[in-house]
Write a protein that holds these residues in place. Structure first.
Motif, mmCIF file in Angstrom:
data_model
loop_
_atom_site.group_PDB
_atom_site.id
_atom_site.type_symbol
_atom_site.label_atom_id
_atom_site.label_comp_id
_atom_site.label_asym_id
_atom_site.label_seq_id
_atom_site.Cartn_x
_atom_site.Cartn_y
_atom_site.Cartn_z
ATOM 1 N N ALA A 32 0.823 -1.217 0.000
ATOM 2 C CA ALA A 32 0.000 0.000 0.000
ATOM 3 C C ALA A 32 0.852 1.261 0.000
ATOM 4 O O ALA A 32 0.335 2.365 -0.126
ATOM 5 C CB ALA A 32 -0.925 -0.011 1.213
ATOM 6 N N GLY A 33 2.166 1.109 0.174
ATOM 7 C CA GLY A 33 3.054 2.260 0.267
ATOM 8 C C GLY A 33 3.144 2.761 1.696
ATOM 9 O O GLY A 33 2.324 2.427 2.551
ATOM 10 N N VAL A 34 4.155 3.548 1.968
ATOM 11 C CA VAL A 34 4.368 4.099 3.307
ATOM 12 C C VAL A 34 3.298 5.165 3.562
ATOM 13 O O VAL A 34 3.155 6.090 2.757
ATOM 14 C CB VAL A 34 5.778 4.709 3.448
ATOM 15 C CG1 VAL A 34 5.960 5.322 4.826
ATOM 16 C CG2 VAL A 34 6.850 3.664 3.173
ATOM 17 N N PRO A 35 2.546 5.044 4.656
ATOM 18 C CA PRO A 35 1.528 6.059 4.950
ATOM 19 C C PRO A 35 2.154 7.438 5.156
ATOM 20 O O PRO A 35 3.121 7.586 5.903
ATOM 21 C CB PRO A 35 0.888 5.560 6.247
ATOM 22 C CG PRO A 35 1.200 4.097 6.298
ATOM 23 C CD PRO A 35 2.542 3.954 5.628
ATOM 24 N N LEU A 36 1.610 8.431 4.498
ATOM 25 C CA LEU A 36 2.121 9.797 4.572
ATOM 26 C C LEU A 36 2.212 10.277 6.013
ATOM 27 O O LEU A 36 3.175 10.945 6.398
ATOM 28 C CB LEU A 36 1.228 10.735 3.749
ATOM 29 C CG LEU A 36 1.639 12.205 3.727
ATOM 30 C CD1 LEU A 36 3.017 12.380 3.105
ATOM 31 C CD2 LEU A 36 0.597 13.018 2.967
ATOM 32 N N GLU A 37 1.249 9.917 6.835
ATOM 33 C CA GLU A 37 1.227 10.382 8.226
ATOM 34 C C GLU A 37 2.349 9.792 9.077
ATOM 35 O O GLU A 37 2.583 10.246 10.200
ATOM 36 C CB GLU A 37 -0.136 10.124 8.874
ATOM 37 C CG GLU A 37 -0.527 8.671 8.986
ATOM 38 C CD GLU A 37 -1.247 8.104 7.760
ATOM 39 O OE1 GLU A 37 -1.748 6.971 7.877
ATOM 40 O OE2 GLU A 37 -1.288 8.762 6.696
ATOM 41 N N MET A 38 3.072 8.814 8.561
ATOM 42 C CA MET A 38 4.207 8.240 9.279
ATOM 43 C C MET A 38 5.526 8.854 8.838
ATOM 44 O O MET A 38 6.596 8.382 9.220
ATOM 45 C CB MET A 38 4.261 6.727 9.081
ATOM 46 C CG MET A 38 3.168 5.975 9.767
ATOM 47 S SD MET A 38 3.442 4.204 9.588
ATOM 48 C CE MET A 38 2.714 3.628 11.095
ATOM 49 N N THR A 39 5.451 9.902 8.020
ATOM 50 C CA THR A 39 6.658 10.515 7.484
ATOM 51 C C THR A 39 6.690 12.011 7.775
ATOM 52 O O THR A 39 5.684 12.604 8.142
ATOM 53 C CB THR A 39 6.754 10.319 5.958
ATOM 54 O OG1 THR A 39 5.708 11.054 5.308
ATOM 55 C CG2 THR A 39 6.672 8.847 5.586
ATOM 56 N N VAL A 40 7.884 12.564 7.604
ATOM 57 C CA VAL A 40 8.057 14.014 7.658
ATOM 58 C C VAL A 40 8.784 14.428 6.388
ATOM 59 O O VAL A 40 9.690 13.725 5.931
ATOM 60 C CB VAL A 40 8.840 14.466 8.920
ATOM 61 C CG1 VAL A 40 8.039 14.218 10.176
ATOM 62 C CG2 VAL A 40 10.178 13.785 9.014
ATOM 63 N N PRO A 41 8.391 15.551 5.787
ATOM 64 C CA PRO A 41 9.087 15.999 4.584
ATOM 65 C C PRO A 41 10.470 16.538 4.931
ATOM 66 O O PRO A 41 10.655 17.154 5.977
ATOM 67 C CB PRO A 41 8.177 17.109 4.051
ATOM 68 C CG PRO A 41 7.424 17.597 5.235
ATOM 69 C CD PRO A 41 7.294 16.428 6.168
ATOM 70 N N VAL A 42 11.429 16.275 4.064
ATOM 71 C CA VAL A 42 12.785 16.789 4.240
ATOM 72 C C VAL A 42 13.082 17.794 3.129
ATOM 73 O O VAL A 42 13.446 18.931 3.393
ATOM 74 C CB VAL A 42 13.826 15.648 4.256
ATOM 75 C CG1 VAL A 42 15.233 16.193 4.384
ATOM 76 C CG2 VAL A 42 13.525 14.673 5.388
ATOM 77 N N THR A 43 12.926 17.338 1.892
ATOM 78 C CA THR A 43 13.055 18.202 0.716
ATOM 79 C C THR A 43 11.960 17.776 -0.253
ATOM 80 O O THR A 43 11.183 16.862 0.042
ATOM 81 C CB THR A 43 14.431 18.054 0.024
ATOM 82 O OG1 THR A 43 14.508 16.754 -0.574
ATOM 83 C CG2 THR A 43 15.585 18.262 0.988
ATOM 84 N N ALA A 44 11.936 18.375 -1.434
ATOM 85 C CA ALA A 44 10.946 17.978 -2.439
ATOM 86 C C ALA A 44 11.153 16.533 -2.885
ATOM 87 O O ALA A 44 10.218 15.878 -3.338
ATOM 88 C CB ALA A 44 11.024 18.912 -3.644
#
Length: 104
Positions: A32-44
């Motif tokens: 299903a892919g890595v859930p967005l809510e489990m990540t933090v943006p670093v760069t684009a």
């Protein structure tokens, strides 16, 4: 139980950065892919698993007690750095040492 399921040191030691295409709905996501809510943006072009760059790192997807019994709550969808890491890497024993575990 595999040695990794009784360890978890890598998940409490290393920063996990990867490309956003591995996020849920991404072109190169596993499962299903890595859930967005489990990540933090670093760069684009880079996202990071939440918790892996904390002063006392611990991946948000890790469940259980280090050195006892652990599991990845998104195992089938985990990002490429996690898929590529294994007990053959010297970094495995460095992580184990950092967490107070004996080398393999």
């Amino acid at each position: 139980m595999s040695v990794c399921q009784s360890c978890g040191a890598c998940c409490a030691t290393f920063r996990v950065d990867f490309h956003p295409v591995e996020l849920a709905g991404g072109a190169f996501a596993w499962g299903a892919g890595v859930p967005l809510e489990m990540t933090v943006p670093v760069t684009a072009n880079i996202v990071r698993m939440a918790g892996t760059d904390a002063a006392a790192p611990r991946c948000v997807a890790l469940a259980g007690e280090i050195g006892q019994q652990v599991s990845c709550t998104i195992y089938d969808s985990r990002p490429s750095p996690c898929r590529e890491f294994d007990t053959e890497h010297a970094a495995c024993n460095r992580a184990r040492q950092r967490c107070g575990l004996a080398p393999l």
